[in-house]
Design an enzyme around this catalytic site. Sequence first.
Site, PDB file in Angstrom:
ATOM      1  N   HIS B 262     131.685  81.068 -41.541  1.00 10.76           N
ATOM      2  CA  HIS B 262     131.384  82.488 -41.294  1.00 10.76           C
ATOM      3  C   HIS B 262     131.465  82.803 -39.788  1.00 10.76           C
ATOM      4  O   HIS B 262     132.187  83.708 -39.375  1.00 10.76           O
ATOM      5  CB  HIS B 262     129.978  82.804 -41.826  1.00 10.76           C
ATOM      6  CG  HIS B 262     129.547  84.230 -41.642  1.00 10.76           C
ATOM      7  ND1 HIS B 262     129.652  85.169 -42.629  1.00 10.76           N
ATOM      8  CD2 HIS B 262     129.025  84.877 -40.569  1.00 10.76           C
ATOM      9  CE1 HIS B 262     129.212  86.339 -42.174  1.00 10.76           C
ATOM     10  NE2 HIS B 262     128.813  86.184 -40.931  1.00 10.76           N
ATOM     11  N   GLU B 263     130.757  82.025 -38.997  1.00 12.11           N
ATOM     12  CA  GLU B 263     130.764  82.271 -37.546  1.00 12.11           C
ATOM     13  C   GLU B 263     132.143  81.978 -36.959  1.00 12.11           C
ATOM     14  O   GLU B 263     132.581  82.637 -36.018  1.00 12.11           O
ATOM     15  CB  GLU B 263     129.685  81.436 -36.848  1.00 12.11           C
ATOM     16  CG  GLU B 263     128.253  81.686 -37.343  1.00 12.11           C
ATOM     17  CD  GLU B 263     127.807  83.149 -37.318  1.00 12.11           C
ATOM     18  OE1 GLU B 263     128.362  83.915 -36.498  1.00 12.11           O
ATOM     19  OE2 GLU B 263     126.940  83.528 -38.132  1.00 12.11           O
ATOM     20  N   HIS B 266     134.161  85.067 -37.229  1.00 12.50           N
ATOM     21  CA  HIS B 266     133.858  85.970 -36.107  1.00 12.50           C
ATOM     22  C   HIS B 266     134.594  85.511 -34.851  1.00 12.50           C
ATOM     23  O   HIS B 266     135.163  86.312 -34.115  1.00 12.50           O
ATOM     24  CB  HIS B 266     132.349  85.948 -35.790  1.00 12.50           C
ATOM     25  CG  HIS B 266     131.502  86.800 -36.700  1.00 12.50           C
ATOM     26  ND1 HIS B 266     131.737  88.130 -36.905  1.00 12.50           N
ATOM     27  CD2 HIS B 266     130.396  86.502 -37.441  1.00 12.50           C
ATOM     28  CE1 HIS B 266     130.819  88.628 -37.732  1.00 12.50           C
ATOM     29  NE2 HIS B 266     129.990  87.657 -38.084  1.00 12.50           N
ATOM     30  N   GLU B 292     132.490  91.852 -39.176  1.00 14.84           N
ATOM     31  CA  GLU B 292     131.946  91.223 -40.379  1.00 14.84           C
ATOM     32  C   GLU B 292     133.039  91.000 -41.430  1.00 14.84           C
ATOM     33  O   GLU B 292     132.969  90.052 -42.217  1.00 14.84           O
ATOM     34  CB  GLU B 292     130.820  92.114 -40.938  1.00 14.84           C
ATOM     35  CG  GLU B 292     129.810  91.405 -41.806  1.00 14.84           C
ATOM     36  CD  GLU B 292     128.975  90.355 -41.079  1.00 14.84           C
ATOM     37  OE1 GLU B 292     128.904  90.361 -39.837  1.00 14.84           O
ATOM     38  OE2 GLU B 292     128.402  89.492 -41.787  1.00 14.84           O
TER      39      GLU B 292
END
Lengths: 500, 500
Positions: B262-263, B266, B292
């Site tokens: 997830h990060e 980003h 997001e």
Amino acid sequence: MEFTKKEQSFLDEYKKISHYMEASKLIAWDLRTKAPRKGIKQRSETLSYLSERLHQLQTSDRMKEFIDELRLSENPYIRRSIELVQREYDFHHKIPVEEFKAFVQFTSESESVWQEAKEKDDYSMFQPYLEKIVDYNILFADYWGYEGHIYNAHLKHYEPGMTVDTLDGVFPKLQKDLSRLIEQVKASSFKPQIDQITVQFPKEKQEAFALHVLDQMGYDFEAGRLDETVHPFAIGINPQDVRVTTNYDELDFRTAVFGTIHEGGHALYEQGFDPKLYGLPVCSATSMGIHESQSLFWENFIGRSKAFWNTNYSTFLTYAPESFKNLTPKEFYRAINEVKPSFIRIEADEMTYALHIMLRYEIEKGLLNGDLNVKDLPGIWNEKMKDYLGTEPSTAREGVLQDIHWAGGDFGYFPSYALGYMYGAQFKHTLEKEVNIEQAIEQNELKKIKEWLNKHIHKHGSMKEPLDLLKDVTGEGLNHQYLVEYLTNKYSDIYGISLS
Amino acid sequence: MEFTKKEQSFLDEYKKISHYMEASKLIAWDLRTKAPRKGIKQRSETLSYLSERLHQLQTSDRMKEFIDELRLSENPYIRRSIELVQREYDFHHKIPVEEFKAFVQFTSESESVWQEAKEKDDYSMFQPYLEKIVDYNILFADYWGYEGHIYNAHLKHYEPGMTVDTLDGVFPKLQKDLSRLIEQVKASSFKPQIDQITVQFPKEKQEAFALHVLDQMGYDFEAGRLDETVHPFAIGINPQDVRVTTNYDELDFRTAVFGTIHEGGHALYEQGFDPKLYGLPVCSATSMGIHESQSLFWENFIGRSKAFWNTNYSTFLTYAPESFKNLTPKEFYRAINEVKPSFIRIEADEMTYALHIMLRYEIEKGLLNGDLNVKDLPGIWNEKMKDYLGTEPSTAREGVLQDIHWAGGDFGYFPSYALGYMYGAQFKHTLEKEVNIEQAIEQNELKKIKEWLNKHIHKHGSMKEPLDLLKDVTGEGLNHQYLVEYLTNKYSDIYGISLS
């Protein structure tokens, strides 16, 4: 502490300075430990912007007003703080801004030329840069002004109150004593078992032992941390965030273990500032020499001591490779204290280290007052190496080009290394009268030693000038004999001869 | 890029802003990853000083002049940059300085009260603080001005161009569709083997696998790094230093592995800005929702996909504990995609996550326009939970007190989470027309996917408004159906039923 309104507004102004210093130091720490390669260029621009802002604040008219109005403050902390702030003010103000900028820019160029010259072992590449740097340093000394020897103008930035007269009264004696001891050691038949300790030693195990020792020393991990870098350092980002780094050599654990203890000694100094100094300019180390006295104290007088390894060898063995079990504590102790004149300063042992420093001091002095020429350095270097250490390098890379200091524009810094060593031995001599060092080590109570250093040295920050601090603690001025005495006793035992 | 003299001096001024942002971000990263406890207080003061300086630059008369003089620049990069800079200027300038300061101070108090109220499960403690925060937010909306619903005044800071009208046209449909799907899944007889995957899994092994996946995604380790924190995040300290952190739960590897992906999503966004934007205000993410969309894209559409685990399960087994060998890739895939309505937003699965968001959106909207009262929140919360998710918490801690956002003063942020999910599904739908995603995953060519995202989304930075970007890439506006379609297909397969 209570302050007048004017004093408080001075401290508010200083707070801004300390914010810029704190941000800059964190960036510096990160650049050397964690920063990914590609981000460095932009980060360096940010760092230089912050330095510029810092510089503006340190040299502002507003700061000058504070200096003029508070120099006679009744509060001794403010008075001394103003002295320190004035030093920065004068340092920067006496040199025309444009000239200083040009110098800073030139040194960054000169550092990269030095790097290349060192790789290529070509002194002639670096020579014109060093010539210009010497010229700058002569010019700056004139701007700053000085009494006596021109070298004093530079020395004071690292070691306030120290002069060429004092150094010239001590260094030659120290040099003679060390050279004499080294000759005797060389003649000894004992050969330490170095090959037994330079064996594969996993990094993680070295780190675990280094952390164990830092903890024993009383290093506060809630006010610091240990990381890995190519060049070890300690940095006080703020007085409650004093970080240590070390370097691991899997074939020579001494790099990391003694490196960590050394940097840990620096860190204890800055962790030990009296909380009542927080926020004041005096919440800082009083000199490079005093700083170095703390790191060398721990590295050598504690870390390389017989008592330490008698006590800790069995613990060390739980981290170390199996083969260390073949060594008795005494054999191990003798191995880690091998005396071996080498060409490289940063690899030097306890006995030879100060000679490397004094050689550089002599050269710096001669370059600034015109007695020596930059073009003659390689020859002078080798002559002095032979004279002091009885050995000379065959390359410039291992000789005159080995250190970055001159390329970076720094003159006057080197003496602090040797001063720190002597200061340290003097402190040790005094400490011994109050605390049984050997016993403290044997009882795993290193904190007793730390507390003594806290009380007599650390907590004062910059409240005392280095030589005043030395006098207050030891009752005398700079004296090389304690160091010589320490080395004589220690190495007589190690080499099984009676040094004199 | 060529700039006029005026444009260049605007960029020089902006450079100062970016220096302060860079230093502040590094401090923020360090505070959350490495900083020793005792040093935090002073570091926070430094951080707040730098923010103040940053704020001064963003709201200076000089900046206002640049805005006025360059708003019609012929250079589209400058024109758009000026728009962004003006947003910051207006954000801060329209609120009287003293009121904003009071608000910031109040939120730090309110955060600590919230913390305590949450621990004690006592909403009444927090209620008066939340009331005041709502009042501040109503007041600020009036200062800023808005068209239509008062909520628009806040929404635009996180999702420029997005309005309550648009959200109200989409969220209720999405809510209905999700609730319907969840009901069907609940009725399914299949139960994923969660107990088989929530077993002891050493942190070092999890980290090694997380690094492996980041590398496969095309994350550039020369422009970033992975560290450990309590709350995972990604941070672009500068465009070539975009760091990722993760959290390790040794009894549930999903936290670290999906958290890192997830990060990492980003981070790919910020590492992917076109180098020609470096140094310009447009070198930034265009909205929280688009940010997001990138993290959820990688976490869910790639990281939790069947193709990914069919391809990578054997590699995963080389890191995972032995017992994972008892699971087939399919069983494993079904386990990591369990649907299970829970009280806690940050623990929610793919199917239920957006419902948590919409619930918060409804409440925020009602509080700002006066339809809802702060004192009634616990009841309203539970009612909506029952309505949307068919379950309700028995404590405020697991209910209305769970998030820090409101305590910190943030209203209008939550929708971005759900928007990002829908945007992501829309991007995926378009991407599928050009790249065979499944095949790219099966051939270990995740970089093909990354390159598409780079080209269509990342490289533009803030050059396009989020909804324009969405339109340019997908040919349409916000549309929840792609997400619903994705979930319907995926979970029909996982639960062995035909969702509709």
